[in-house]
Design a protein around this motif. Structure first.
Motif: not given
Length: 142
Positions: A90, A94, A131-132, A134-136, A138-139
């Motif tokens: 992570a 970044d 990345g976006i 995966c974020r959604c 996992y959210d």
């Protein structure tokens, strides 16, 4: 991944390198996106070949040492090591977003061929959008 797949990925990587080098050195004049794709082919081939050979060599190195093989398996499945690895990834992601953005901007200012810059931009956007995604994903899961 089974051992046979490592050999297949190594061969695929080697073939990509050979194809890219052959067409980049051939008498055929390639322009624009095709020339860029040849160098992408070489880069992907090197990465895939290195990954496959690394797995093959590491498997052969620990084949006769069952204790070391078992300890490596335990270390790779340890929750603490997994958490540390994920946190390091992570942080690297970044930093990569800013570094690649600066590199693309610098290359554009230097007047590098537009196809090269656009290839980097497409790769950059692919990583950012993944990345976006995966974020959604996992959210919703957590």
């Amino acid at each position: 991944m089974k051992k046979g797949k490592y050999y297949i990925t190594t061969i695929i990587g080697l073939l990509l390198i050979i194809i890219g080098l052959y067409f980049s050195k051939s008498q055929v004049r390639l322009e624009g996106i095709l020339k860029v794709l040849l160098y992408i082919c070489i880069g992907l081939g090197c990465g895939i070949f290195g990954q496959g050979m690394g797995k093959i060599v590491s498997e052969k190195a620990v084949k006769n040492y069952l204790e070391i093989k078992k300890q490596i398996e335990i270390d790779t499945r340890d929750e603490r090591n997994i958490a540390i690895m994920n946190k390091a990834k992570a942080k690297a992601y970044d930093m990569m977003i800013f570094v690649f953005g600066a590199v693309m901007f610098a290359l554009a200012l230097m007047g590098i061929d537009l196809m090269v810059v656009m290839t980097l931009v497409i790769a950059y956007l692919f990583v950012a959008l993944y990345g976006i995604y995966c974020r959604c994903k996992y959210d919703k899961e957590m």
